[in-house]
Design an enzyme around this catalytic site. Structure first.
Site, PDB file in Angstrom:
ATOM      1  N   HIS A   1      50.269 -22.775 -25.310  1.00 46.01           N
ATOM      2  CA  HIS A   1      49.620 -21.608 -25.552  1.00 46.01           C
ATOM      3  C   HIS A   1      48.124 -21.601 -25.331  1.00 46.01           C
ATOM      4  CE1 HIS A   1      48.638 -17.281 -26.559  1.00 46.01           C
ATOM      5  NE2 HIS A   1      47.579 -17.713 -27.228  1.00 46.01           N
TER       6      HIS A   1
ATOM      7  N   TYR B   1      44.229 -20.577 -22.694  1.00 45.67           N
ATOM      8  CA  TYR B   1      42.975 -20.417 -22.999  1.00 45.67           C
ATOM      9  C   TYR B   1      41.976 -21.303 -22.133  1.00 45.67           C
ATOM     10  CZ  TYR B   1      44.073 -16.664 -26.174  1.00 45.67           C
ATOM     11  OH  TYR B   1      44.715 -15.411 -26.618  1.00 45.67           O
TER      12      TYR B   1
ATOM     13  N   HIS C   1      53.417 -10.291 -16.850  1.00 44.29           N
ATOM     14  CA  HIS C   1      52.421 -10.718 -17.639  1.00 44.29           C
ATOM     15  C   HIS C   1      51.669 -11.947 -17.320  1.00 44.29           C
ATOM     16  CE1 HIS C   1      49.706 -11.197 -21.230  1.00 44.29           C
ATOM     17  NE2 HIS C   1      50.440 -12.541 -21.568  1.00 44.29           N
ATOM     18  N   PHE C   2      52.105 -12.957 -16.803  1.00 42.04           N
ATOM     19  CA  PHE C   2      51.507 -14.161 -16.553  1.00 42.04           C
ATOM     20  C   PHE C   2      50.659 -13.776 -15.422  1.00 42.04           C
ATOM     21  CE2 PHE C   2      51.943 -18.570 -15.376  1.00 42.04           C
ATOM     22  CZ  PHE C   2      51.673 -19.262 -16.473  1.00 42.04           C
ATOM     23  N   HIS C   3      51.242 -13.073 -14.353  1.00 40.54           N
ATOM     24  CA  HIS C   3      50.485 -12.890 -13.158  1.00 40.54           C
ATOM     25  C   HIS C   3      49.290 -12.091 -13.281  1.00 40.54           C
ATOM     26  CE1 HIS C   3      53.975 -14.868 -11.474  1.00 40.54           C
ATOM     27  NE2 HIS C   3      53.247 -15.169 -10.191  1.00 40.54           N
TER      28      HIS C   3
ATOM     29  N   ARG D   1      64.064 -13.733 -16.580  1.00 37.48           N
ATOM     30  CA  ARG D   1      62.844 -14.516 -16.153  1.00 37.48           C
ATOM     31  C   ARG D   1      63.532 -15.773 -15.599  1.00 37.48           C
ATOM     32  NH1 ARG D   1      58.535 -17.389 -20.171  1.00 37.48           N
ATOM     33  NH2 ARG D   1      57.026 -18.148 -18.472  1.00 37.48           N
ATOM     34  N   ARG D   2      62.794 -16.276 -14.406  1.00 35.66           N
ATOM     35  CA  ARG D   2      63.298 -17.576 -13.697  1.00 35.66           C
ATOM     36  C   ARG D   2      64.436 -17.473 -12.946  1.00 35.66           C
ATOM     37  NH1 ARG D   2      62.265 -19.125 -19.214  1.00 35.66           N
ATOM     38  NH2 ARG D   2      60.148 -20.206 -19.660  1.00 35.66           N
TER      39      ARG D   2
END
Length: 562
Positions: free
Chosen positions: A232, A236, A383-385, A448-449
């Protein structure tokens, strides 16, 4: 003696001028980053085409091999190399770099590059199709883990160089406020150093011995917990360099000043506090972790909303104040002053806008009931993208438009600027189509994946078909934008007209509140961070070790259930 005098002279001079020797170091990191963008982007294109059900990979190429290359090369290599090159440039410009520090910078670069080459080789040979999270019990060739370890060790070398750069500056300027960008770089590298210890412990004492056959098994839950202790704050580590550009670079580009130096520093300190002791919110659905500690870490996760809102307030205050100083009135009249034809501003600004839905999605992912709906669906990929592949990457592109010509002694021409605007809009359009389709398909249960072509002929395949096609269309547009960006980088680095490009660092507003010196209390900030980590992780990790299944060693040796 002569060398010592030279280093002292350079330390005092370099905050104003970056030498050619430094530029070669900084550009080496950036070159690797954009090579990674091209390779990883191609792998991403292959993925969305395969998932559309209308394309088959050539014989001998596995879908999960492609997926692993995409994740490792983009999420780890592109980001880490660009960040370290960018941060070295910020430190060289604001506090200086000595010959010795520069040589250590090269050691950092070659350590990371060799590690990247080793890791990439194992993936391409089909020995490490374990994705960038490398979850056990999936097992890769030992060289995969050794290569990633070298990347982390190389980044640690860069971190210590940055710390030493700031320490040397503070010794020469006792009682003075450190340069804002140097402060931010060191906060980010302190966070990176602390969080990456988790994955280093897991890999060195847990996974590598297991992959070498020295131990028969590992504690899978412990390895996942240590990964997310790192995973996580990794987000950041990507995001804070973008914030550096937003806080201290963008105001200069729009002709304004930093709204508040103190607010910027405080937001970075809060990111340091609340980015690390929160990894359990990625493990909300996993048994073996007490729900009380999951709840505590979810609360700490949501605390990061505070510095995020502080950043949004600071940025739009800067935009409004600058516009009103230029004579633009009305409620939104100040928007007119923004340089909508300057790609150095437009690319990061589009990234800022993407962070609004991206941040909202992050709140959903960290909330237990809502997370249960989207956990391990392709919603998370969407979300990641939005966050990393749009907010962060577009800001990095915006930085590249001025940083590369500054370091190579060339200029950002009007034609390249206009091409950059086209690239930015293509990226925004492609990512909107692809990410929206991923979010919707995730709500419909799309995993996912997974290779969705495996679901051919099923009811799910019929339901997901249009969304998979939309992902392929969006991904194809994104790949065109990647090709265009690589072309622009090559143009700026080697073919643009020679000249001088500005290194835009903004000054603080004249009437801003003075920055209190207690914000420079590094010992206090590190102590609070460590205390929060010990509070959030000590009991959960002890539980994981003590309650491990028989035959699962707590760390390195096959001693069974402790």
């Amino acid at each position: 003696m002569a060398i010592e005098k030279l280093e002292t002279y350079q330390d005092e001079r370099l905050p104003l001028v970056i030498t050619k020797q430094e530029s070669r170091l900084y550009m080496s990191f950036i070159y690797v980053a954009f090579i990674a963008l091209l390779i990883g982007g191609l792998m991403g294109l292959l993925q969305v085409l395969v998932r559309s059900g209308h394309f088959t990979l050539p014989a001998g190429i596995d879908y999960y091999q492609v997926l692993t290359v995409h994740g490792v090369i983009l999420a780890l290599v592109l980001t880490t190399f660009f960040i370290i090159g960018f941060q070295f440039a910020l430190m060289g410009k604001t506090v200086g770099i000595s010959d010795r520090q520069r040589r250590l910078g090269w050691l950092s670069f070659w350590t990371m590059t060799i590690g990247t080459a080793i890791t990439a080789t194992t993936i391409l040979l089909g020995k490490a199709s374990v994705l960038y999270t490398f979850y056990a019990p999936l097992q890769a060739h030992p060289a995969f883990y050794i290569g990633l370890t070298l990347v982390i060790v190389g980044s640690w070398i860069a971190a210590f160089v940055n710390f030493h750069q700031l320490a040397v500056w503070k010794k020469k300027h006792p009682g003075e406020k450190s340069p804002l960008l140097a402060f931010m770089v060191c906060i980010n590298m302190a966070m990176w150093l602390i969080c990456s210890i988790g994955v280093a412990v897991s890999v060195l004492f847990h996974i590598i011995p297991w992959s070498l056959g020295w131990i028969p098994s590992i504690n899978v839950l412990l390895s996942r917990t240590l990964f997310w202790y790192f995973g996580h704050p990794l987000v950041y580590f990507w995001l804070l360099p973008a914030y550096m550009a937003w806080y201290a670079i963008i105001p200069k580009i729009i002709g304004g000043k930093i709204f508040s130096d103190a607010l910027a520093r405080l937001s970075f300190v809060l990111f340091l506090f609340f980015s690390i002791p929160v990894g359990l919110h990625h493990q909300l659905t996993e048994p073996g972790l007490d729900s009380t500690w999951k709840f505590i870490q979810v609360v700490l996760t949501l605390m990061v909303v505070i510095p995020s809102l502080m950043t949004a307030f600071s940025m739009f205050a800067t935009f409004e104040i600058t516009g009103r100083k230029k004579g633009y009135g009305g409620l939104f009249g100040w928007l007119k002053h923004l340089p909508w034809k300057d790609v150095r501003f437009v690319a990061p600004f589009v990234g800022m806008l993407a962070f609004i839905p991206g941040g909202a999605g992050g709140i959903i992912n960290a909330s237990h009931q809502m997370n249960s709906l989207v956990h391990n669906t392709i919603w998370v990929t969407g979300h990641f993208h939005l966050t990393v592949a749009t907010t962060v990457v577009l800001t990095f592109f915006g930085v590249a438009y001025w940083l590369i010509p500054h370091l190579t002694g060339r200029t950002l021409t009007k034609s390249i600027n206009n091409l950059g605007l086209v690239q930015t809009y293509l990226w925004a359009i492609g990512m909107t189509i692809m990410s929206a389709a991923m979010h919707i398909q995730g709500l419909l249960g799309g995993p996912r994946r997974s290779n969705f072509s495996d679901y051919g002929g099923t009811e799910q395949a019929a339901e997901w078909g249009w969304y998979q096609l939309a992902q392929a269309i969006g991904g194809s547009i994104l790949f065109i934008a990647i090709i265009l960006m690589v072309y622009i980088v090559a143009k700026l680095a080697f073919f643009a007209p020679k000249g001088e490009e500005e290194f835009p660092i903004a000054e603080e507003e004249e009437n801003a509140e003075p920055t209190p010196m207690w914000l420079e209390n590094w010992k206090l900030w590190i102590a609070i961070t460590i205390a929060l980590i010990l509070f959030a992780y000590t009991v959960p990790i002890m539980d994981v070790i003590q309650n491990a299944p028989p035959g699962s060693p707590p760390f390195d040796w096959p001693i069974g259930n402790s």
